[in-house]
Design a protein around this motif. Structure first.
Motif, PDB file in Angstrom:
ATOM      1  N   GLU A 159     -19.741  -1.492   3.886  1.00 13.48           N
ATOM      2  CA  GLU A 159     -18.549  -2.308   3.642  1.00 13.48           C
ATOM      3  C   GLU A 159     -18.617  -2.797   2.218  1.00 13.48           C
ATOM      4  OE1 GLU A 159     -17.111  -5.095   6.598  1.00 13.48           O
ATOM      5  OE2 GLU A 159     -16.641  -6.552   5.015  1.00 13.48           O
ATOM      6  N   MET A 160     -17.538  -2.635   1.486  1.00 12.11           N
ATOM      7  CA  MET A 160     -17.529  -3.030   0.085  1.00 12.11           C
ATOM      8  C   MET A 160     -16.122  -3.429  -0.326  1.00 12.11           C
ATOM      9  SD  MET A 160     -18.298   0.805  -1.365  1.00 12.11           S
ATOM     10  CE  MET A 160     -18.444   0.293  -3.067  1.00 12.11           C
ATOM     11  N   HIS A 161     -16.035  -4.104  -1.463  1.00  7.48           N
ATOM     12  CA  HIS A 161     -14.754  -4.567  -1.983  1.00  7.48           C
ATOM     13  C   HIS A 161     -14.510  -3.920  -3.333  1.00  7.48           C
ATOM     14  CE1 HIS A 161     -14.257  -7.545   1.186  1.00  7.48           C
ATOM     15  NE2 HIS A 161     -15.563  -7.760   1.075  1.00  7.48           N
ATOM     16  N   LEU A 162     -13.377  -3.236  -3.432  1.00 10.51           N
ATOM     17  CA  LEU A 162     -12.956  -2.577  -4.656  1.00 10.51           C
ATOM     18  C   LEU A 162     -11.692  -3.283  -5.131  1.00 10.51           C
ATOM     19  CD1 LEU A 162     -13.472   1.084  -3.401  1.00 10.51           C
ATOM     20  CD2 LEU A 162     -15.037  -0.261  -4.797  1.00 10.51           C
ATOM     21  N   ASN A 163     -11.849  -4.173  -6.092  1.00 13.29           N
ATOM     22  CA  ASN A 163     -10.764  -5.077  -6.485  1.00 13.29           C
ATOM     23  C   ASN A 163     -10.297  -5.829  -5.237  1.00 13.29           C
ATOM     24  OD1 ASN A 163     -11.150  -4.083  -9.051  1.00 13.29           O
ATOM     25  ND2 ASN A 163      -9.479  -2.616  -8.925  1.00 13.29           N
TER      26      ASN A 163
ATOM     27  N   THR B 221      -2.345   3.765  -3.687  1.00 16.32           N
ATOM     28  CA  THR B 221      -2.128   2.609  -4.553  1.00 16.32           C
ATOM     29  C   THR B 221      -2.117   1.344  -3.707  1.00 16.32           C
ATOM     30  OG1 THR B 221      -0.847   3.819  -6.212  1.00 16.32           O
ATOM     31  CG2 THR B 221      -0.555   1.454  -6.143  1.00 16.32           C
ATOM     32  N   CYS B 222      -2.905   0.371  -4.109  1.00 22.07           N
ATOM     33  CA  CYS B 222      -2.917  -0.951  -3.474  1.00 22.07           C
ATOM     34  C   CYS B 222      -2.730  -1.984  -4.575  1.00 22.07           C
ATOM     35  CB  CYS B 222      -4.235  -1.192  -2.737  1.00 22.07           C
ATOM     36  SG  CYS B 222      -4.555  -0.045  -1.381  1.00 22.07           S
ATOM     37  N   GLY B 223      -1.511  -2.494  -4.698  1.00 20.86           N
ATOM     38  CA  GLY B 223      -1.230  -3.424  -5.778  1.00 20.86           C
ATOM     39  C   GLY B 223      -1.376  -2.754  -7.121  1.00 20.86           C
TER      40      GLY B 223
ATOM     41  N   PHE C 139     -12.875   6.812   5.839  1.00 18.35           N
ATOM     42  CA  PHE C 139     -12.660   5.467   5.325  1.00 18.35           C
ATOM     43  C   PHE C 139     -11.655   4.676   6.160  1.00 18.35           C
ATOM     44  CE2 PHE C 139     -12.964   8.459   1.678  1.00 18.35           C
ATOM     45  CZ  PHE C 139     -14.224   8.109   1.214  1.00 18.35           C
ATOM     46  N   LEU C 140     -11.849   3.370   6.171  1.00 22.59           N
ATOM     47  CA  LEU C 140     -10.822   2.417   6.558  1.00 22.59           C
ATOM     48  C   LEU C 140     -10.567   1.532   5.348  1.00 22.59           C
ATOM     49  CD1 LEU C 140      -8.968   0.697   8.382  1.00 22.59           C
ATOM     50  CD2 LEU C 140     -11.028  -0.530   9.148  1.00 22.59           C
ATOM     51  N   PHE C 141      -9.331   1.576   4.857  1.00 19.65           N
ATOM     52  CA  PHE C 141      -8.929   0.734   3.742  1.00 19.65           C
ATOM     53  C   PHE C 141      -8.095  -0.423   4.286  1.00 19.65           C
ATOM     54  CE2 PHE C 141      -9.055   5.100   2.100  1.00 19.65           C
ATOM     55  CZ  PHE C 141      -9.958   4.971   1.066  1.00 19.65           C
ATOM     56  N   THR C 142      -8.400  -1.624   3.826  1.00 17.24           N
ATOM     57  CA  THR C 142      -7.611  -2.795   4.176  1.00 17.24           C
ATOM     58  C   THR C 142      -7.214  -3.501   2.886  1.00 17.24           C
ATOM     59  OG1 THR C 142      -8.897  -3.057   6.218  1.00 17.24           O
ATOM     60  CG2 THR C 142      -7.493  -4.891   5.554  1.00 17.24           C
ATOM     61  N   TYR C 143      -5.912  -3.701   2.715  1.00 18.41           N
ATOM     62  CA  TYR C 143      -5.379  -4.376   1.534  1.00 18.41           C
ATOM     63  C   TYR C 143      -4.346  -5.389   1.992  1.00 18.41           C
ATOM     64  CZ  TYR C 143      -2.512  -5.177  -2.605  1.00 18.41           C
ATOM     65  OH  TYR C 143      -1.803  -5.765  -3.615  1.00 18.41           O
TER      66      TYR C 143
ATOM     67  N   MET D 102       0.845  -1.190   0.000  1.00 21.90           N
ATOM     68  CA  MET D 102       0.000   0.000   0.000  1.00 21.90           C
ATOM     69  C   MET D 102       0.887   1.248   0.000  1.00 21.90           C
ATOM     70  SD  MET D 102      -2.841   1.262   2.823  1.00 21.90           S
ATOM     71  CE  MET D 102      -4.075   0.044   2.403  1.00 21.90           C
ATOM     72  N   GLU D 103       0.577   2.185  -0.897  1.00 22.69           N
ATOM     73  CA  GLU D 103       1.283   3.467  -0.965  1.00 22.69           C
ATOM     74  C   GLU D 103       0.269   4.596  -0.804  1.00 22.69           C
ATOM     75  OE1 GLU D 103       4.921   2.258  -3.989  1.00 22.69           O
ATOM     76  OE2 GLU D 103       3.164   3.329  -4.764  1.00 22.69           O
ATOM     77  N   PHE D 104       0.655   5.630  -0.067  1.00 22.53           N
ATOM     78  CA  PHE D 104      -0.252   6.738   0.240  1.00 22.53           C
ATOM     79  C   PHE D 104       0.507   8.045   0.136  1.00 22.53           C
ATOM     80  CE2 PHE D 104      -2.024   9.507   3.724  1.00 22.53           C
ATOM     81  CZ  PHE D 104      -3.192   9.863   3.060  1.00 22.53           C
ATOM     82  N   LYS D 105      -0.090   8.999  -0.570  1.00 23.37           N
ATOM     83  CA  LYS D 105       0.526  10.314  -0.732  1.00 23.37           C
ATOM     84  C   LYS D 105      -0.550  11.388  -0.665  1.00 23.37           C
ATOM     85  CE  LYS D 105       3.696  12.817  -3.864  1.00 23.37           C
ATOM     86  NZ  LYS D 105       4.958  12.723  -3.083  1.00 23.37           N
TER      87      LYS D 105
END
Length: 253
Positions: A101-105, A18-20, A124-128, A1-4
């Motif tokens: 709760e949902m799945h984005l890719n 970016t997640c993958g 949001f809470l993002f989990t990858y 995971m990348e965050f800017k």
């Protein structure tokens, strides 16, 4: 995971994740030309962006939306309550509506319902894979029902909008001061630091303080308030302050 963080503050907000193989934007409160410049510096093309997530419909989070839509094909995620504010610029065929709760890719997205004077505002809470990012901006408080869900995540991006003394001693009209301090306003440095003291854990790598007021805060005050509070814990993540005119470093977990 990348965050800017591309921009953060009362004049405009936008972040890139970016997640993958999936890259996306959060809010678009900057100009199209600045967005392209920031993406270019990262070696990213606009065509690499998979979708846009909106936190709410205040201008500093959507001012660049109409132009961006003309130069892109990706979908825009909103809550249904936001649509009346966006219907003149956001066509229905470009919209996806959030679920809690949902799945984005390969990403799991949990909505955090925030308390702000904008319809349907969210964080949001993002989990990858095993990685996580908490993204909370523009809220008067954080509902305690979310604290267990948000505890011990790798990156926290949280509003630290104002210093209460600076706000009360400053030039804003009394009505505006009351709005900022209210449950549908913004988080103060002190309140944010208390939430973070409770949330950070052994897996926390970065804390990014966001959406600082231009008139009622300073980077030094925001930083020192949270730094001193986190010193009382056994955890010592990297603490950063997001800026209005300068993008953050790229954070990787």
């Amino acid at each position: 995971m990348e965050f800017k963080v591309l921009a953060s503050g009362s004049k405009g907000n936008c972040s890139f994740v970016t997640c993958g193989t999936t890259s996306f934007l959060i809010d678009i409160g900057i100009t199209y030309h600045r967005l392209l410049r920031e993406l270019d510096w990262m070696g990213v093309c606009l065509s690499d962006v998979s979708f846009l997530l909106l936190t709410h419909t205040h201008r500093d989070h959507i001012s660049g939306l109409s132009v961006l839509l003309k130069h892109s094909q990706f979908r825009v995620y909103i809550r249904e309550e936001m649509y009346p504010e966006l219907k003149d610029i956001l066509p229905l065929d470009r919209i996806e509506f959030y679920q809690d709760e949902m799945h984005l890719n390969d990403i799991t997205l949990n909505l955090i319902h925030t308390s702000h004077d904008a319809p349907g505002s969210v964080g949001f809470l993002f989990t990858y894979l095993e990685h996580s990012l908490v993204y909370i901006t523009d809220t008067g408080y954080l509902n305690r029902k979310y604290l267990k869900l948000l505890k011990n995540k790798e990156i926290y991006y949280m509003e630290s909008n104002h210093d209460e003394k600076m706000l009360m001693d400053g030039p804003y009209p009394y009505v505006l001061k009351q709005r900022i301090l209210s449950d549908v306003g913004h988080l103060s440095n002190e309140t944010t630091s208390e939430y973070l003291q409770e949330l950070v854990g052994k897996d926390t790598k970065y804390v990014v303080l966001a959406h600082l007021s231009e008139h009622n805060n300073t980077e030094e005050l925001a930083y020192s308030t949270t730094f001193n509070k986190l010193k009382e814990t056994e955890y010592h993540p990297v603490l950063l302050v997001a800026k209005q005119e300068e993008a953050s470093e790229l954070l990787e977990v």
